[in-house]
Every structure is written in structure tokens, then in C-alpha cells.
Motif scaffolding. Structure first.
Motif, mmCIF file in Angstrom:
data_model
loop_
_atom_site.group_PDB
_atom_site.id
_atom_site.type_symbol
_atom_site.label_atom_id
_atom_site.label_comp_id
_atom_site.label_asym_id
_atom_site.label_seq_id
_atom_site.Cartn_x
_atom_site.Cartn_y
_atom_site.Cartn_z
ATOM 1 N N LEU A 42 0.829 -1.203 0.000
ATOM 2 C CA LEU A 42 0.000 0.000 0.000
ATOM 3 C C LEU A 42 0.863 1.251 0.000
ATOM 4 O O LEU A 42 0.627 2.192 -0.777
ATOM 5 N N MET A 43 1.898 1.283 0.845
ATOM 6 C CA MET A 43 2.785 2.441 0.903
ATOM 7 C C MET A 43 3.592 2.564 -0.386
ATOM 8 O O MET A 43 3.859 3.675 -0.861
ATOM 9 N N GLU A 44 3.962 1.439 -0.986
ATOM 10 C CA GLU A 44 4.700 1.461 -2.246
ATOM 11 C C GLU A 44 3.844 2.060 -3.359
ATOM 12 O O GLU A 44 4.310 2.888 -4.154
ATOM 13 N N ALA A 45 2.571 1.637 -3.416
ATOM 14 C CA ALA A 45 1.656 2.178 -4.420
ATOM 15 C C ALA A 45 1.405 3.661 -4.188
ATOM 16 O O ALA A 45 1.334 4.453 -5.129
ATOM 17 N N ALA A 46 1.255 4.054 -2.909
ATOM 18 C CA ALA A 46 0.994 5.451 -2.581
ATOM 19 C C ALA A 46 2.172 6.342 -2.981
ATOM 20 O O ALA A 46 1.988 7.429 -3.541
ATOM 21 N N GLU A 47 3.391 5.883 -2.742
ATOM 22 C CA GLU A 47 4.573 6.671 -3.103
ATOM 23 C C GLU A 47 4.686 6.810 -4.620
ATOM 24 O O GLU A 47 4.975 7.881 -5.142
#
Length: 249
Positions: A42-47
Motif C-alpha cells: 500500500l505504501m509502495e503504491a501510494a509513493e
């Protein structure tokens, strides 16, 4: 971006487009369930979505799909002479009527080819027109900087009464039949000398094709080879790496 996340994003985009059409929008939360039991992807996609590409909260699924499919061609180029090379969205003016995914199905059937996803995603937002950043800079310094005059529209050409010869597919079809253009190249833009920027429909790479030089001492195929110059890995890489400068600035 990890491969499993890329695969998930493409699958979700395909599903959304299939269910609701080419205009459907989504956010990066669309690729995850309600329960936050795996925060790293999720954090990877958000970044990738927010910091790297600076996308809006909702974007068209076809655009996101093209961005993910083009991940291998996203290395930015650098320049040391002060020219402004900025990656990301490029503004366009004087565009023709907006396109749909159905328009591209018709174009692909007419030309008997499969167009690159990144080209289709761009043209759905900007059908032809004049780019704000318009100068292609050869990162290896082998060629002079060259300014794009205009992008060629697909399907519609209101300024020329929708004459097919002023659309990318109409011009391509004619020049293929006249052997003026190699059968694997589809032109999408002009420079100020009337030469073409083309996409290779076989692998999505971009080439520059010189139109004002032709030798009667060479075969047609040899002239094609001499007049074709490799530019970059993909249509999106070409758009993102255009620099400010030239007649429009």
C-alpha cells in the motif's frame, strides 16, 4: 515497483475498463482490500502514485495501466547545460476531438496493428495538438536538439474537414501503400522540417523518420533504413522527456 503489485494493478484496471468502459476512474486504494493487513505494498503504491507521478486522487484506469506497463522505460535523463528537462505530465493545446477506447479499436482494425497502451492512454487525454515542452534532446549528444511542431490527431481533424490524410491512421495507411514509410512505423508527430516522429507498432519504441532525403541509387528498403533514427524506448518516455525551449517559449 514489485512485480506482484504491477500485476495486480494491471488486472484491476483491465477489470474496471471491461465493466465500465475506457473513461472509468480509480484511486490507488482500488488495488487493496478494506483490511490493512499488508501495509508495505500500500505504501509502495501510494509513493508511486503521489510522490513520483503526482497523480490526482482519481485517474483514468487506462492511464494508470499504461504507466505501470511502461515502468521499464522510466529512467530520467539528465542534462548539464541548463536546459529544463522535467519528467511527468506535459501540457497540450489545440487538440482535436477527444478519443475513446472504441476509436482505437477502429484504428487498430483499419491498420491491422496493435497500438501501444501508453500511446492510447495519452491520446485519450490529448488527441494531437501542440506540446508545452516540445524539444527532444538526445542524451548521448549524437544528434542536434529537435523541436516537435505538432502531434498528429487520430480519427478527427476538424481544421481540415476531417480529411483522413490529416489523421495519423489515414496518413500512415496512404504512405504505407505508397512505400514512403516503413510498414512497422506509425507517425504521431512532425518537426518543423516536416519529418516524422513514429512509434513502432511491434515493440512500442519511438523513431525519427527523415522525409526530405531520398536516394535513387538505393532500394526502398535501404532508404528506409538510412532515414530511420532510434529515439527512445517508448511513447511515454518520449512525452515525459521533452524539454522546454524552441519557438513556443
Amino acid at each position: 515497483m514489485r512485480a506482484i503489485l504491477q500485476k495486480k494493478i494491471v488486472e484491476v484496471c483491465d477489470q474496471k475498463i471491461s465493466e465500465k468502459g475506457s473513461g472509468v476512474g480509480l484511486s490507488f486504494y482500488s488495488f487493496f482490500g478494506n483490511k490493512n493487513d499488508d501495509p508495505e505494498p500500500l505504501m509502495e503504491a501510494a509513493e508511486w502514485w503521489i510522490r513520483i507521478h503526482q497523480l490526482n486522487h482519481f485517474e483514468k484506469a487506462i492511464k494508470i495501466r499504461a504507466l505501470v506497463m511502461d515502468l521499464d522505460g522510466q529512467n530520467p535523463r539528465t542534462r548539464t547545460d541548463g536546459m529544463d528537462i522535467v519528467r511527468g505530465e506535459n501540457g497540450f493545446s489545440n487538440c482535436e476531438k477527444a478519443l475513446t477506447l472504441e476509436d482505437f479499436i477502429s484504428v487498430e482494425q483499419e491498420l491491422s496493428v496493435k497500438l501501444p497502451d501508453d500511446l492510447k492512454a495519452h491520446y485519450i487525454d490529448h488527441n494531437g495538438g501542440t506540446p508545452e515542452r516540445s524539444v527532444w534532446v538526445d542524451s548521448e549528444g549524437k544528434w542536434d536538439d529537435n523541436e516537435v511542431r505538432d502531434f498528429i490527431p487520430f480519427r478527427h481533424s476538424d481544421r481540415f474537414g476531417d480529411d483522413p490524410d490529416f489523421t495519423a491512421e489515414g496518413r500512415t495507411k496512404r504512405e504505407w501503400s505508397e512505400q514512403q514509410l516503413p510498414p512497422h512505423l506509425i507517425q504521431f508527430a512532425f518537426d518543423w522540417g516536416g519529418n516524422y516522429y513514429c512509434v513502432d507498432h511491434r515493440d512500442g519504441k519511438v523513431y525519427f523518420f527523415v522525409r526530405d532525403v531520398w536516394s535513387d541509387n538505393l532500394t526502398i528498403e535501404k532508404n528506409w533504413i538510412v532515414n530511420t533514427r532510434y529515439v527512445t524506448t517508448s511513447f511515454k518516455s518520449f512525452i515525459d522527456n521533452l524539454a522546454a525551449g524552441g519557438a513556443g517559449t
